[in-house]
Design an enzyme around this catalytic site. Structure first.
Site, PDB file in Angstrom:
ATOM      1  N   ASP A 262       0.862  -1.206   0.072  1.00 55.08           N
ATOM      2  CA  ASP A 262      -0.219  -0.104   0.171  1.00 55.08           C
ATOM      3  C   ASP A 262       0.862   1.135   0.083  1.00 55.08           C
ATOM      4  OD1 ASP A 262      -1.943  -1.932   0.427  1.00 55.08           O
ATOM      5  OD2 ASP A 262      -2.533  -1.220   2.289  1.00 55.08           O
TER       6      ASP A 262
ATOM      7  N   HIS B 279      -0.507   5.197   1.273  1.00 53.94           N
ATOM      8  CA  HIS B 279      -0.094   5.850   2.372  1.00 53.94           C
ATOM      9  C   HIS B 279       0.686   7.183   1.828  1.00 53.94           C
ATOM     10  CE1 HIS B 279       0.247   1.870   4.686  1.00 53.94           C
ATOM     11  NE2 HIS B 279      -1.001   2.055   4.160  1.00 53.94           N
TER      12      HIS B 279
ATOM     13  N   ASP C 226      -2.650  -7.955  -5.857  1.00 51.86           N
ATOM     14  CA  ASP C 226      -3.971  -7.570  -5.658  1.00 51.86           C
ATOM     15  C   ASP C 226      -4.239  -6.142  -5.655  1.00 51.86           C
ATOM     16  OD1 ASP C 226      -5.078  -6.734  -2.888  1.00 51.86           O
ATOM     17  OD2 ASP C 226      -3.775  -8.838  -2.809  1.00 51.86           O
TER      18      ASP C 226
ATOM     19  N   GLU D  41      -7.360  -3.302  -3.999  1.00 52.42           N
ATOM     20  CA  GLU D  41      -8.433  -3.189  -3.542  1.00 52.42           C
ATOM     21  C   GLU D  41      -9.079  -1.849  -3.796  1.00 52.42           C
ATOM     22  OE1 GLU D  41     -10.358  -4.528   0.682  1.00 52.42           O
ATOM     23  OE2 GLU D  41      -8.988  -2.702   0.913  1.00 52.42           O
TER      24      GLU D  41
ATOM     25  N   GLU E 193      -8.037   5.086  -4.464  1.00 48.78           N
ATOM     26  CA  GLU E 193      -6.698   5.645  -3.558  1.00 48.78           C
ATOM     27  C   GLU E 193      -5.525   5.522  -4.631  1.00 48.78           C
ATOM     28  OE1 GLU E 193      -7.152   5.492   1.259  1.00 48.78           O
ATOM     29  OE2 GLU E 193      -7.430   3.470  -0.064  1.00 48.78           O
TER      30      GLU E 193
ATOM     31  N   TYR F 116     -18.799  -0.387   2.410  1.00 45.12           N
ATOM     32  CA  TYR F 116     -17.301  -0.490   2.492  1.00 45.12           C
ATOM     33  C   TYR F 116     -16.987  -0.905   0.897  1.00 45.12           C
ATOM     34  CZ  TYR F 116     -17.663  -1.368   7.789  1.00 45.12           C
ATOM     35  OH  TYR F 116     -17.875  -1.214   8.878  1.00 45.12           O
TER      36      TYR F 116
END
Length: 769
Positions: free
Chosen positions: A520, A524, A597, A599, A603, A681
């Site tokens: 991520d 971040h 992957d 999600e 972002e 979500y």
């Protein structure tokens, strides 16, 4: 990801794989992993004889780098590094608990952590990697070697329900295994990895330094290719051979066969025997076996019999080089493939994904052939005889910091006096809130979201309501809050990892969503970069010098997730963004049975938007163009694979009703999240954060369809921060309704996500009423 995502240990399946727990089916179904049971030995032999001449048994010079020279450098916007300096000394040096595998050659460069071939660098190195349309994995059972798997659309496995929650491709089916008679036990077989860049990897299935099978991995490669060095070839199949027949060869030196497997799929096999050598193949006991050792012999497989493919036989891609440019609102980019071997057409066979095909320039039309193969999660792929992919996309060069909408007639923000008064009222409270303590958390993700939230409030104060007092107060407070991170005094300081080459959290693998294992990073650090861009712009326009004092720290974060050039040896090139897939991968140093992957597609957009804005503020036009180009590409890729209009024809028709992917793997799409299964979500993880760039990706038509089909029925029952996200997302199609929610008397602060402010929500929605 979302601000409400609870801290939780990264789940482990006991074998080092990283997967969300309690979501059926397992990511590597046992039956699929093992493949179909082996067929009984086929009696007798069928021989395919060539003229026999002696073969050399000496490996070529420089056997660690066998292909033609290639470069990861590229022209135009990718031609220069952001910096080649060492990372800041504020980041203490550390070695990573996950070491590089033996026989891995990095060439003195940082090593990619989030790329398609990552599984071969992790754990026991036996998890598959996906090049699309194939997957490859090291087989160490009775079939020793490199397994090749092709899964057709008809083989996908779907959950029950309408729409189904997930679908996946059965993993571990060994359509073929590139093996060798020389491998007699599993402990003789190991992997060696060389030429690791963001677009390719060369994998050696080794017996020793002189005896190995080279498998070059390049995304979209049309042939599953293996080159034998000083080994006796042996091809086996977990599916089993039904028939093998020699057919007319494309040219002298290349032998061609049609191989029908027991599942009735017909593959074409091309064998290119080097000049001065010969090879006889025999089908015996369900194996195709060579009669002698060969050196440089090329085996190529494709599950199609189209004769047009003959023109590419004998040639394969060994590398990819990226180049690109941006002019106005048009972005162009090319992936040029370095080739090895030779073919009648002087090109190789490549398969393009749907988002490639839709953006190909007119020059690509003549290279298309009537061949298509299925990927698992990116739809049907189209065959081209080519050595380049040349693409053109619309880019958001005209979108800056100001609110922007793709609603017809509403691209330019306009504020009434009532809206300005509402924004000022919200800002008078939020701009003086305690950003310093609110951002004092043990997470780069959560901390970054807080900083970005206040940065957008600062934007509103400076450019919309133009309140100098609030600007001054918030500028100073935001500088203080960011100083904690810049001086590396936060709860979990960052460190520079000398093993892989990157800036990582000092937390454990289960803290901050696996940041220390490279999960991520674009999510971040993108928040921090966008906060820095806004603060730097406002401060500079008010006579400050924050930018010059802190630019290097921000550049370090950008270099970590988006270093554009290999001259910067401290960070891999484009750790996160995959220029073939058209989006980033979030998974770092965790092996996974279903591949990489991602999600939160939104972002990912935010991270590219941060690059664009930071490039703009710092005057780095190449960096700004890279951000613009990534956003232009994602407009196509995300609306193909992550966001589903009703007329989407890329993903399975039965799945489109989910409207979003949830988690997209290379081998699976699962309509869920890592942090919970509530519908808000799953849907809104692809919307957060809603900023000026959101409408460029999430069209009014898509947003309205998703609202009507998924969200309108649940919104009244959502009483936490997801309510605010749902309603600000509404501004992308119906801003009047969104503005009424945030300005209404029934609005509650509890409806705001931790990275969302009422000030920005009123500013964005109020700009287009």
């Amino acid at each position: 990801m979302s601000y409400q995502r609870p801290m939780m240990p990264i789940p482990s399946q006991g074998d080092g794989t990283y997967a969300r727990p309690a979501i059926p089916p397992p990511y590597i179904p046992t039956a699929a992993r093992d493949g179909p049971p082996p067929l009984p030995p086929r009696p007798g032999q069928q021989r395919f004889d060539f003229q026999e001449t002696p073969a050399t048994n000496k490996a070529p010079a420089n056997s660690q780098n066998l292909e033609m020279p290639f470069s990861t450098e590229a022209a135009d916007i990718f031609s220069s590094a952001i910096s080649t300096d060492q990372p800041l000394s504020a980041f203490s040096r550390t070695s990573h608990p996950v070491s590089l595998p033996v026989n891995t050659s990095t060439g003195g460069k940082a090593t990619e952590t989030n790329k398609f071939y990552g599984n071969m660098l992790l754990g026991d190195q036996t998890n598959p990697v996906w090049t699309h349309p194939y997957s490859f994995f090291l087989s160490k059972d009775s079939n020793l070697g490199m397994a090749v798997s092709y899964v057709s659309a008809s083989q996908r496995v779907f959950a029950s329900g309408s729409p189904p929650e997930y679908f996946f491709g059965p993993a571990g089916i060994k359509s073929f295994v590139f093996g060798a008679v020389d491998f007699t036990s599993a402990n003789q077989v190991s992997l060696g990895l060389t030429n690791l860049t963001h677009l390719q990897a060369h994998v050696q299935v080794r017996k020793n330094a002189n005896q190995f099978i080279l498998v070059p991995l390049v995304q979209g490669m049309g042939f599953a290719t293996a080159v034998y060095y000083n080994m006796i070839p042996k091809l086996s199949s977990g599916v089993g051979f039904k028939s093998v027949n020699g057919v007319t060869s494309p040219r002298s030196g290349i032998q061609k066969y049609q191989v029908v497997l027991q599942n009735n799929v017909t593959w074409t096999l091309y064998v290119t025997v080097p000049s001065g050598q010969s090879l006889s193949l025999a089908l015996s006991n369900n194996q195709i076996i060579g009669n002698k050792s060969v050196n440089g012999c090329i085996f190529q497989l494709v599950p199609d019999t189209n004769s047009a493919i003959d023109a590419a036989a004998g040639c394969y891609p060994n590398s990819g080089t990226l180049s690109g440019s941006v002019s106005g609102t048009t972005g162009q980019y090319t992936i040029a493939y370095g080739l090895s071997g030779s073919s009648n057409g002087g090109k190789t066979l490549m398969y393009a994904c749907p988002h490639h095909v839709s953006s190909f320039t007119t020059t690509m039309a003549s290279r298309k052939i009537n061949s298509s193969l299925d990927s698992v999660s990116m739809g049907k792929m189209t065959g081209y005889i080519t050595n380049t992919f040349e693409m053109q996309v619309n880019v958001p060069s005209n979108v800056g910091f100001d609110p922007y909408s793709t609603i017809s007639g509403k691209s330019t923000p306009k504020y009434s006096s009532d809206v300005l008064n509402a924004i000022k009222s919200a800002a008078s409270t939020e701009a003086v809130a305690d950003v310093v303590n609110e951002s004092n958390v043990d997470s780069m993700y959560f901390g970054g979201k807080v900083l970005a939230k206040y940065a957008w409030i600062l934007y509103c104060c400076q450019y919309v309501i133009k309140d100098k007092a609030l600007v001054s107060t918030l500028t100073n407070n935001l500088k203080t809050a960011m100083a904690r991170f810049i001086s590396n005094k936060q709860t979990l300081p960052l460190r520079y990892d000398t093993t892989w080459g990157g800036i990582i959290s000092s937390g454990s693998e289960s803290q901050d969503f696996g940041n220390s294992y490279y999960n991520d990073h674009h999510f971040h650090y993108g928040y921090h970069v966008i906060a820095a861009a806004i603060l730097a712009k406002v401060d500079k326009e008010n006579g400050g010098n924050w930018l010059s004092q802190n630019k290097t720290w921000v550049d370090n974060l950008v270099r970590d997730y988006s270093n554009p050039n290999s001259a910067d040896s401290y960070f891999p090139v484009f750790r996160s963004f995959d220029w073939f897939a058209g989006h980033s991968w979030a998974k770092g140093l965790f092996a996974s049975g279903d591949g990489k992957d991602e999600e939160s597609s939104s972002e990912d957009v935010n991270a590219a938007y941060a690059i664009k804005l930071w490039g703009n503020v710092t005057g780095n036009t190449n960096l700004e163009s890279i951000g613009n180009l990534e956003l232009g590409i994602m407009r196509g890729s995300l609306n193909s694979y992550f966001l589903y209009l009703d007329n989407n024809t890329v993903e399975p028709a039965s799945f489109i009703g989910n409207k979003v992917s949830g988690i997209l793997f290379e081998n699976k799409i699962d309509h869920t999240t890592y942090f919970g299964t509530k519908l808000e979500y799953i849907q809104m993880i692809h919307a957060i954060p809603i900023t000026s760039i959101s409408s460029f990706i999430r069209s009014p038509t898509f947003v309205q369809q998703e609202w009507d089909q998924k969200l309108s029925s649940i919104v009244s029952g959502v009483q936490d921060g997801w309510r605010g996200i749902l309603m600000l997302n509404r501004a992308l199609s119906t801003p009047t309704e969104a503005y009424a929610f945030f300005s209404g008397s029934s609005f509650k602060t509890q409806y705001l996500d931790g990275g969302q402010s009422k000030t920005w929500s009123l500013t964005y929605s109020g700009a287009f009423i």
